[in-house]
Design an enzyme around this catalytic site. Structure first.
Site, PDB file in Angstrom:
ATOM      1  N   GLY A 229       0.842  -1.209   0.000  1.00  0.00           N
ATOM      2  CA  GLY A 229       0.000   0.000   0.000  1.00  0.00           C
ATOM      3  C   GLY A 229       0.869   1.247   0.000  1.00  0.00           C
ATOM      4  O   GLY A 229       2.027   1.210  -0.427  1.00  0.00           O
ATOM      5  N   SER A 230       0.306   2.320   0.518  1.00  0.00           N
ATOM      6  CA  SER A 230       0.993   3.612   0.441  1.00  0.00           C
ATOM      7  C   SER A 230       2.091   3.723   1.509  1.00  0.00           C
ATOM      8  O   SER A 230       2.010   3.099   2.569  1.00  0.00           O
ATOM      9  CB  SER A 230      -0.016   4.735   0.639  1.00  0.00           C
ATOM     10  OG  SER A 230      -0.639   4.570   1.887  1.00  0.00           O
ATOM     11  N   PRO A 231       3.115   4.552   1.253  1.00  0.00           N
ATOM     12  CA  PRO A 231       4.176   4.733   2.250  1.00  0.00           C
ATOM     13  C   PRO A 231       3.636   5.273   3.579  1.00  0.00           C
ATOM     14  O   PRO A 231       4.136   4.894   4.643  1.00  0.00           O
ATOM     15  CB  PRO A 231       5.108   5.760   1.586  1.00  0.00           C
ATOM     16  CG  PRO A 231       4.884   5.576   0.119  1.00  0.00           C
ATOM     17  CD  PRO A 231       3.434   5.210  -0.033  1.00  0.00           C
ATOM     18  N   VAL A 233       0.700   4.710   5.106  1.00  0.00           N
ATOM     19  CA  VAL A 233       0.125   3.615   5.903  1.00  0.00           C
ATOM     20  C   VAL A 233       1.216   2.586   6.240  1.00  0.00           C
ATOM     21  O   VAL A 233       1.191   1.980   7.312  1.00  0.00           O
ATOM     22  CB  VAL A 233      -1.090   2.968   5.180  1.00  0.00           C
ATOM     23  CG1 VAL A 233      -1.624   1.781   5.969  1.00  0.00           C
ATOM     24  CG2 VAL A 233      -2.191   4.001   4.966  1.00  0.00           C
ATOM     25  N   GLY A 234       2.195   2.461   5.362  1.00  0.00           N
ATOM     26  CA  GLY A 234       3.330   1.572   5.646  1.00  0.00           C
ATOM     27  C   GLY A 234       3.991   1.928   6.979  1.00  0.00           C
ATOM     28  O   GLY A 234       4.367   1.051   7.754  1.00  0.00           O
ATOM     29  N   GLU A 251       5.627  -3.266   0.817  1.00  0.00           N
ATOM     30  CA  GLU A 251       5.643  -3.027  -0.628  1.00  0.00           C
ATOM     31  C   GLU A 251       4.899  -1.720  -0.857  1.00  0.00           C
ATOM     32  O   GLU A 251       3.672  -1.691  -0.837  1.00  0.00           O
ATOM     33  CB  GLU A 251       4.956  -4.191  -1.357  1.00  0.00           C
ATOM     34  CG  GLU A 251       5.698  -5.518  -1.238  1.00  0.00           C
ATOM     35  CD  GLU A 251       6.951  -5.577  -2.119  1.00  0.00           C
ATOM     36  OE1 GLU A 251       7.064  -4.780  -3.073  1.00  0.00           O
ATOM     37  OE2 GLU A 251       7.819  -6.408  -1.819  1.00  0.00           O
ATOM     38  N   CYS A 285       1.421   0.568  -9.207  1.00  0.00           N
ATOM     39  CA  CYS A 285       2.534   1.106  -8.408  1.00  0.00           C
ATOM     40  C   CYS A 285       3.814   1.253  -9.199  1.00  0.00           C
ATOM     41  O   CYS A 285       4.633   2.107  -8.907  1.00  0.00           O
ATOM     42  CB  CYS A 285       2.770   0.203  -7.196  1.00  0.00           C
ATOM     43  SG  CYS A 285       3.149  -1.487  -7.659  1.00  0.00           S
TER      44      CYS A 285
HETATM   45  P1  NAD Z   1      -3.554   2.162   1.265  1.00  0.00           P
HETATM   46  O1  NAD Z   1      -2.236   2.258   1.925  1.00  0.00           O
HETATM   47  O2  NAD Z   1      -4.543   3.239   1.467  1.00  0.00           O
HETATM   48  O3  NAD Z   1      -4.307   0.814   1.682  1.00  0.00           O
HETATM   49  C1  NAD Z   1      -3.696  -0.450   1.594  1.00  0.00           C
HETATM   50  C2  NAD Z   1      -4.257  -1.355   2.661  1.00  0.00           C
HETATM   51  O4  NAD Z   1      -3.997  -0.768   3.944  1.00  0.00           O
HETATM   52  C3  NAD Z   1      -5.766  -1.567   2.573  1.00  0.00           C
HETATM   53  O5  NAD Z   1      -6.046  -2.929   2.816  1.00  0.00           O
HETATM   54  C4  NAD Z   1      -6.320  -0.690   3.674  1.00  0.00           C
HETATM   55  O6  NAD Z   1      -7.495  -1.202   4.253  1.00  0.00           O
HETATM   56  C5  NAD Z   1      -5.206  -0.677   4.702  1.00  0.00           C
HETATM   57  N1  NAD Z   1      -5.154   0.562   5.463  1.00  0.00           N
HETATM   58  C6  NAD Z   1      -5.414   1.810   5.010  1.00  0.00           C
HETATM   59  N2  NAD Z   1      -5.243   2.707   6.006  1.00  0.00           N
HETATM   60  C7  NAD Z   1      -4.862   2.011   7.101  1.00  0.00           C
HETATM   61  C8  NAD Z   1      -4.523   2.375   8.449  1.00  0.00           C
HETATM   62  N3  NAD Z   1      -4.550   3.622   8.850  1.00  0.00           N
HETATM   63  N4  NAD Z   1      -4.163   1.387   9.300  1.00  0.00           N
HETATM   64  C9  NAD Z   1      -4.120   0.114   8.883  1.00  0.00           C
HETATM   65  N5  NAD Z   1      -4.434  -0.290   7.624  1.00  0.00           N
HETATM   66  C10 NAD Z   1      -4.803   0.643   6.746  1.00  0.00           C
HETATM   67  O7  NAD Z   1      -3.191   1.992  -0.267  1.00  0.00           O
HETATM   68  P2  NAD Z   1      -4.161   1.849  -1.475  1.00  0.00           P
HETATM   69  O8  NAD Z   1      -4.836   3.150  -1.745  1.00  0.00           O
HETATM   70  O9  NAD Z   1      -5.011   0.630  -1.315  1.00  0.00           O
HETATM   71  O10 NAD Z   1      -3.091   1.546  -2.639  1.00  0.00           O
HETATM   72  C11 NAD Z   1      -2.358   2.562  -3.252  1.00  0.00           C
HETATM   73  C12 NAD Z   1      -0.919   2.592  -2.782  1.00  0.00           C
HETATM   74  O11 NAD Z   1      -0.368   1.296  -2.765  1.00  0.00           O
HETATM   75  C13 NAD Z   1      -0.031   3.379  -3.732  1.00  0.00           C
HETATM   76  O12 NAD Z   1       0.883   4.143  -2.998  1.00  0.00           O
HETATM   77  C14 NAD Z   1       0.679   2.303  -4.519  1.00  0.00           C
HETATM   78  O13 NAD Z   1       1.886   2.705  -5.093  1.00  0.00           O
HETATM   79  C15 NAD Z   1       0.862   1.282  -3.469  1.00  0.00           C
HETATM   80  N6  NAD Z   1       1.051  -0.017  -4.084  1.00  0.00           N
HETATM   81  C16 NAD Z   1       2.262  -0.607  -3.978  1.00  0.00           C
HETATM   82  C17 NAD Z   1       2.473  -1.828  -4.588  1.00  0.00           C
HETATM   83  C18 NAD Z   1       3.798  -2.528  -4.523  1.00  0.00           C
HETATM   84  O14 NAD Z   1       3.838  -3.696  -4.877  1.00  0.00           O
HETATM   85  N7  NAD Z   1       4.864  -1.890  -4.103  1.00  0.00           N
HETATM   86  C19 NAD Z   1       1.440  -2.445  -5.304  1.00  0.00           C
HETATM   87  C20 NAD Z   1       0.222  -1.804  -5.373  1.00  0.00           C
HETATM   88  C21 NAD Z   1       0.023  -0.597  -4.748  1.00  0.00           C
END
Ligand code: NAD
Length: 510
Positions: A229-231, A233-234, A251, A285
């Site tokens: 997901g996003s940096p 939330v990472g 990731e 991504c």
């Molecule tokens: P996101 O970070 O908003 O959400 C990803 C997951 O995290 C979801 O399951 C969501 O429910 C959970 N989440 C969201 N907020 C949270 C919190 N505060 N606490 C705990 N869990 C939480 O990301 P997104 O909008 O689903 O995806 C887009 C991002 O993901 C982009 O930055 C994209 O580049 C990245 N991405 C990376 C890869 C990779 O392989 N490196 C692949 C796809 C997407």
């Protein structure tokens, strides 16, 4: 595999398992296999985590036959529910069937087959070099599962980014909780309702959860967390993992630069860049986030990009079955705001009701424009003018390290220079996205774009603890006496000679 969905409770001091889905209530977090007091915490997922840990401790997931049977069931899910997957991803973001079949199904099947072909080899103890002191011992690396693993996935490739890590986690012998993204609602429902029918409920569970519930889920102690997901939330996930010293793979995303040198086949570059940028409506991504090129190259590239977009999606991409939609209103509004940067030269049309944004190219940008401040994650391609390759490299190196750097040139030296002088998760010369399709290459970020890697054997290794083992016989105690007190200079010399690692080629006379 069971499905657990939790309605958040206002009072966290609820009785154990309160508010949890049926499966969590059934075991109520009751003492069975409870470790670290999870079941006592009042956390709605504590019962589930502790039940999976008890199963893991029972050894059920360890035999290779069990792992293969579960992976075969996962393969059947992909085959039998293929049409449902195509429909769900089409409903969620208008994903064209070709793109869904290629990215969601084929790449998962490749990962599965790579695993079937190699699992027995990957699982084997790895015997390693010994020295004189350990010559008679058995010295090896045991491929141990971590235990109970949590996989959190995003919405953009909602099957692929959930199942590819799951394949590795099962192959490595773990019990797993998977948490699909709540944003891709139809795919989330499909996974929750159908995948559960294929996998063993004792060992694998789907948790459907939004932010609030995921926050509670993360309070539990896992043995490994794999997050995509996003940096931003990472960082939250890593902080939650740190409380339990749980190892993580992150990731993440970011802005992937794409340098186009003055010497290249402009038509080919335009088609390869347009495909990578507009695949999955730009919600990828590893998509090229922006182009860096000279003013002269921009002049040649713009008509070539226009031609490529028309070839791919016809005169009106809105009517094309090969071009999707933005996943939700929040994401659409964010992209509308980014569209205000620079000047639109191709596309720019939008439709709020359909969440449609045409394949768009922007020029005349300042690096301070909003579109250059965040990952675009939509069908918009800005072009930034640089004087030459050195300036492009300086630009790349003055920003966060991306998930991938792209470089296009007919001159291999230019491509190699960009590779040599930049740092990123991956690299792709003269094409886009294709490096991700190989199970032989590690996939992952560096710095702001992530931590850890997966795909193929790298996925198995990610979910495997490499346990260093030495097994010595009970006899020959006289040999051991050399290292026991009372110490002496003579003993030290013998121990040193028998255990020293010598540098190869070092001159012993000096
Ligand atoms: P996101 O970070 O908003 O959400 C990803 C997951 O995290 C979801 O399951 C969501 O429910 C959970 N989440 C969201 N907020 C949270 C919190 N505060 N606490 C705990 N869990 C939480 O990301 P997104 O909008 O689903 O995806 C887009 C991002 O993901 C982009 O930055 C994209 O580049 C990245 N991405 C990376 C890869 C990779 O392989 N490196 C692949 C796809 C997407």
């Amino acid at each position: 595999m069971e499905t657990v969905s939790v309605v958040p409770q206002p009072d966290v001091q609820q009785p154990r398992g309160s508010g949890a889905g049926k499966a969590a209530e059934d075991d109520g977090g009751g003492g069975k296999g409870s470790v670290d007091g999870e079941a006592m915490s009042g956390n709605p997922y504590a019962g589930l985590v502790s039940r999976l840990r008890a199963t893991w401790l029972s050894g059920k997931t360890r035999p290779m036959e069990y792992r293969v049977a579960q992976l075969e069931a996962l393969g059947r899910f992909l085959d039998e529910k293929k049409q449902d997957i195509l429909e769900a991803t089409a409903l969620d973001m208008g994903k064209p069937p070709f793109e869904a079949e290629f990215s969601e199904i084929l790449l998962c099947k490749n990962e599965l087959n790579e695993t079937f072909n190699n699992l027995s080899h990957w699982m084997k103890d790895e015997h390693v070099d010994k020295n004189l002191v350990t010559r008679l011992d058995s010295v090896f690396i045991r491929k141990d599962p971590y235990g109970v693993v949590l996989i959190i996935a995003p919405w953009n490739y909602p099957i692929h980014l959930l199942l590819v890590p799951l394949i590795g986690a099962i192959a490595a012998g773990n019990c797993v909780i998977i948490k699909p993204s709540e944003t891709a609602k139809n795919t989330e429902r499909l996974v929750a309702e159908m995948l559960s029918c294929y996998l063993d409920n004792d060992c694998f569970a789907v948790v459907t959860a939004g932010v609030q519930e995921t926050t509670r889920l993360l309070e539990n102690k896992f043995d490994y967390i794999f997050y995509t997901g996003s940096p931003s939330v990472g960082r939250i996930v890593m902080a939650a993992a740190a409380k339990h010293l749980t190892p993580v793979t992150l990731e993440l995303g970011g802005k992937n630069p794409c340098y186009v040198s003055d010497t290249c086949d402009v038509q080919n570059v335009a088609r390869r860049v347009a495909w990578g940028r507009f695949f999955n409506t730009g919600q990828t991504c590893v998509a090229p986030d922006y182009v860096l090129c000279s003013a002269e190259m921009q002049k040649k590239l713009l008509p070539a990009l226009r031609e490529a977009i028309t070839d791919f999606y016809g005169p009106n991409p809105r009517e094309s079955p090969n071009f999707g939609r933005i996943v939700g209103d929040k994401q659409f509004q964010r992209l509308l705001m980014l569209l205000r940067s620079g000047r639109v030269v191709i596309g720019g049309q939008t439709d709020e009701e359909e969440h449609y944004i045409a394949p768009t190219v922007l020029v005349d940008l300042q690096t301070s424009d909003p579109i250059m401040q965040e990952e675009i994650f939509g069908p918009i391609l800005p072009i930034i003018i640089v004087a030459n390759m050195d300036e492009a490299i300086d630009f790349i190196n003055s920003h966060e390290r991306p998930l991938v750097v792209y470089a296009f040139s007919s001159n291999d030296k230019v491509v190699n220079q960009v590779l040599e002088r930049t740092s990123s998760g991956g690299f792709c010369g003269n094409d886009t996205l294709m490096h991700v399709t190989l199970t032989s290459l590690p996939f992952g970020g560096i710095g702001n774009s992530g931590l850890g890697m997966y795909h193929g054997k790298f996925t198995f290794d990610t979910f495997t603890h490499h346990r260093g083992c030495l097994h010595r016989g009970m006899g020959r105690e006289a040999l051991n006496a050399l290292r026991y007190p009372p110490y002496s200079q003579q003993k030290l010399q013998i121990v040193r000679a028998a255990s020293e690692v010598k540098r190869k080629g070092a001159c012993t006379l000096l």
